[in-house]
Scaffold this active site. Structure first.
Site, PDB file in Angstrom:
ATOM      1  N   TYR A 439     -12.090  11.557  -7.991  1.00 22.68           N
ATOM      2  CA  TYR A 439     -12.174  12.603  -6.971  1.00 22.68           C
ATOM      3  C   TYR A 439     -13.603  12.979  -6.608  1.00 22.68           C
ATOM      4  O   TYR A 439     -14.544  12.571  -7.260  1.00 22.68           O
ATOM      5  CB  TYR A 439     -11.318  13.810  -7.302  1.00 22.68           C
ATOM      6  CG  TYR A 439     -11.533  14.618  -8.552  1.00 22.68           C
ATOM      7  CD1 TYR A 439     -10.596  15.588  -8.887  1.00 22.68           C
ATOM      8  CD2 TYR A 439     -12.629  14.471  -9.391  1.00 22.68           C
ATOM      9  CE1 TYR A 439     -10.747  16.383 -10.012  1.00 22.68           C
ATOM     10  CE2 TYR A 439     -12.783  15.248 -10.506  1.00 22.68           C
ATOM     11  CZ  TYR A 439     -11.844  16.212 -10.814  1.00 22.68           C
ATOM     12  OH  TYR A 439     -12.011  16.984 -11.928  1.00 22.68           O
ATOM     13  N   GLU A 440     -13.708  13.722  -5.505  1.00 18.92           N
ATOM     14  CA  GLU A 440     -14.997  14.040  -4.863  1.00 18.92           C
ATOM     15  C   GLU A 440     -15.734  12.778  -4.414  1.00 18.92           C
ATOM     16  O   GLU A 440     -16.960  12.705  -4.449  1.00 18.92           O
ATOM     17  CB  GLU A 440     -15.893  14.890  -5.778  1.00 18.92           C
ATOM     18  CG  GLU A 440     -15.246  16.152  -6.281  1.00 18.92           C
ATOM     19  CD  GLU A 440     -14.674  17.020  -5.177  1.00 18.92           C
ATOM     20  OE1 GLU A 440     -15.091  16.877  -4.015  1.00 18.92           O
ATOM     21  OE2 GLU A 440     -13.779  17.828  -5.470  1.00 18.92           O
ATOM     22  N   GLY A 441     -14.983  11.800  -3.984  1.00 23.39           N
ATOM     23  CA  GLY A 441     -15.550  10.520  -3.562  1.00 23.39           C
ATOM     24  C   GLY A 441     -15.554   9.557  -4.724  1.00 23.39           C
ATOM     25  O   GLY A 441     -16.246   9.786  -5.719  1.00 23.39           O
TER      26      GLY A 441
END
Length: 595
Positions: A439-441
């Site tokens: 997550y978050e890229g």
């Protein structure tokens, strides 16, 4: 298993390695004397070890509960622990003093965040998401919005979320469908569905402030048409207190591999009242303040979970009796020796320790750069520090989560079959840490960001500045270093990083696939070089203390762990460089039918 907060390591980093008191003339730093910060670290350890850590396993087993009225309750004990945290002022530690925060430097708040996350990563995500909302609101909110929302968010009385992902789009935000209509009174009606919203609904705070990406009517297609809106769960009344319930709700909770104690929500917005942050169609620009904050936080999360898993593995290795040392019994009075006597167990534990110590120093150094970028009166210092934070954010996120996974995996391996059961904490740490690479890229996206955006930005100013920083350190210490092998290791690592950078410049423009194929290996080269820089500084500081007559065994131990980094971890840089230079031809040799 008892979680142990890394108080001594932070004292060493703050006082001996980075000598942060040299910055006490800067705003925010004047209150951060070594005595004050040491007291904060001790109290943070007490709170996280005694109040939060006991909730980690129980919260994992219980999870969150969605009720028929769309409300969500967190696991038992979470609400009370959150209340204690707010009453003690922990969320306000690094908050802007103009809005009720304590205004302490970011590096102090970062240390508390690591302890909180190590104690329970699922619990720590609730205030962690609020930190990101504060960053975005500070960057894009009007004075009136900031005056209303920031004091309550900074205190922890209210919480915040980040709403990007939709069922059909994640990384490619240009595809999002959420809409916003101008109400004509300074507010907007926001509609759409968002998924995977961490802390989207819970029972901790009086209000939850959602930051939602949506597209205004008539906006351009793609990312250039996205705007950002502040959409509170309860619309504040004239006194600024939670008033009318907004038209939004949690429609479901995700059933996840890990971080069970955090409510990961499906959020529905039905003409919910919201306020525009920043200018129309510039939502991603403002949201990046929150996303970058979150990416640094996820790198910290990977390291913090790794540290907690390592603590458990060391405890297990000292207690578990199995076999005898190859050189003869180490505990002849017992039926077998502790598994700590076995070389491969020591390898896993010590490689983990070297990565944790180096990673913690890296996080601290980047946090200090963020402080300098904000507070230094010297424009050149601010510019360089800001460049460093931007350049290294994807490295912190991806490299530290990759290594956090390795540490956690090795910690489970030390537990043997016991680690695969739920009777020991290793399995939970393994389940919790895995999301940090996603997550978050995803880490692949972070690598593309580093190679495609951060390296060429402003003519390559940031990487050239980072290379110059290392060159200056090597030039200063090469001839007179107390730990020459660490300086030589750094010099060699930087040369290989430069080699990889030049290869990208020569091959990436003509063949973007080649640059992309090697981007994650390049990011690892960058991360290993950064950790080499940290270890050179830590080793120098430790040796100085020893030579000055300090008999604390901590310093000698630090040097021994540093040798593990030099001999067993830093050599990985060569294989990453070789893999990077392999290009992409082999990856595209197969047709789609051959997969």
């Amino acid at each position: 298993m008892t979680y142990k907060a890394p108080v001594r390591d932070y004292q060493f980093l703050f006082n001996d390695v980075f000598q942060v008191e040299q910055y006490n003339n800067l705003k925010g730093f004047e209150e951060a004397s070594s005595d004050v910060v040491s007291a904060i670290l001790e109290e943070a350890a007490k709170f996280t070890e005694e109040v939060v850590a006991p909730l980690n396993a129980s919260g994992d087993k219980e999870g969150c509960t969605l009720h028929a009225d769309h409300s969500v309750t967190a696991p038992k004990g979470y609400k009370e622990a959150y209340r204690q945290m707010v009453e003690a002022g922990w969320p306000a530690l690094g908050g802007d003093a103009d809005y009720g925060g304590q205004g302490l430097p970011h590096y102090v708040n970062m240390a508390f965040s690591e302890m909180l996350t190590g104690a329970s990563s699922a619990f720590a995500m609730y205030p962690g998401l609020t930190d990101g909302a504060i960053a975005a609101l500070t960057a894009g909110g009007t004075d009136a919005l900031k005056a209303l929302y920031l004091p309550k968010l900074i205190s922890g009385e209210w919480s915040g979320t980040m709403n990007l992902t939709e069922p059909h789009c994640g990384t490619d935000l240009g595809l999002l469908r959420s809409k916003a209509k101008d109400n004509g009174d300074g507010t907007y009606a926001v509609s759409g569905q968002k998924i995977w919203i961490s802390a989207g609904e819970h029972d901790f705070t009086d209000n939850i402030c959602h930051l939602v990406l949506a597209r205004l009517e008539g906006a351009p297609e793609g990312v250039k048409g996205i705007s950002l809106f502040l959409v509170p769960k309860f619309i504040p009344d004239a006194e600024g207190n939670p008033g009318e319930r907004n038209s939004l709700h949690c429609a479901g909770l995700e059933h996840k591999m890990g971080i069970h104690g955090n409510a990961t929500c499906v959020m529905i917005y039905e003409d919910a009242k919201g306020w525009l942050l920043g200018n129309a169609h510039e939502g991603l620009k403002i949201m990046f303040y929150m996303m970058n904050n979150a990416r640094l936080g996820v790198g910290l999360q990977g390291l913090a979970i790794g540290h907690a898993a390592h603590v458990a593995a060391v405890e297990f290795a000292k207690d578990r009796l199995q076999g005898r040392a190859l050189t003869g019994p180490e505990a002849p009075d017992k039926p077998a020796d502790p598994i700590l006597v076995h070389p491969d167990v020591r390898r896993m534990l010590l490689e983990s320790r070297a990565l944790i110590d180096g990673g913690r120093a890296f996080l601290t150094w980047v946090a200090l750069q963020a402080d300098l970028a904000k507070s230094s009166p010297d424009e050149a210092v601010r510019e360089k520090a800001n460049d460093f934070v931007g350049l290294l954010t994807p490295v912190v996120k991806a490299f530290l989560t990759e290594k956090g996974l390795k540490i956690t995996q090795d910690s489970m391996q030390v537990h043997g079959g016991s680690g695969f059961t739920e009777h020991f904490p290793a399995s939970q740490y393994m389940r919790d840490v895995r999301i940090t690479l996603i997550y978050e890229g995803t880490n692949g996206v972070q690598a593309l960001d580093l190679v495609g955006r951060k390296l060429p930005s402003k003519g390559g100013r940031a990487p050239m500045s980072f290379f110059a920083e290392i060159d200056a350190y090597v030039a200063e210490h090469e001839a007179s270093s107390l730990v020459p092998e660490f300086v030589e290791g750094l010099k060699s690592a930087k040369a290989k990083l430069l080699d990889g950078t030049m290869w990208l410049m020569q091959n990436g423009m003509g063949n973007p696939n080649a640059a992309a194929a090697g981007s994650l290996d390049y990011l690892h080269i960058f991360g290993l070089t950064a950790l080499s820089y940290m270890w050179a500084q830590m080793a120098q500081a430790a040796k100085q203390k020893i030579d000055a007559g300090d008999t604390d065994p901590y310093y000698a131990t630090k040097l021994k762990v540093g040798q593990v980094f030099l001999k067993r971890i830093l050599p990985e840089i060569d294989s990453h460089l070789q893999r990077m230079k392999a290009g992409s031809e082999d990856l595209f040799a197969l047709s789609e039918d051959e997969f």
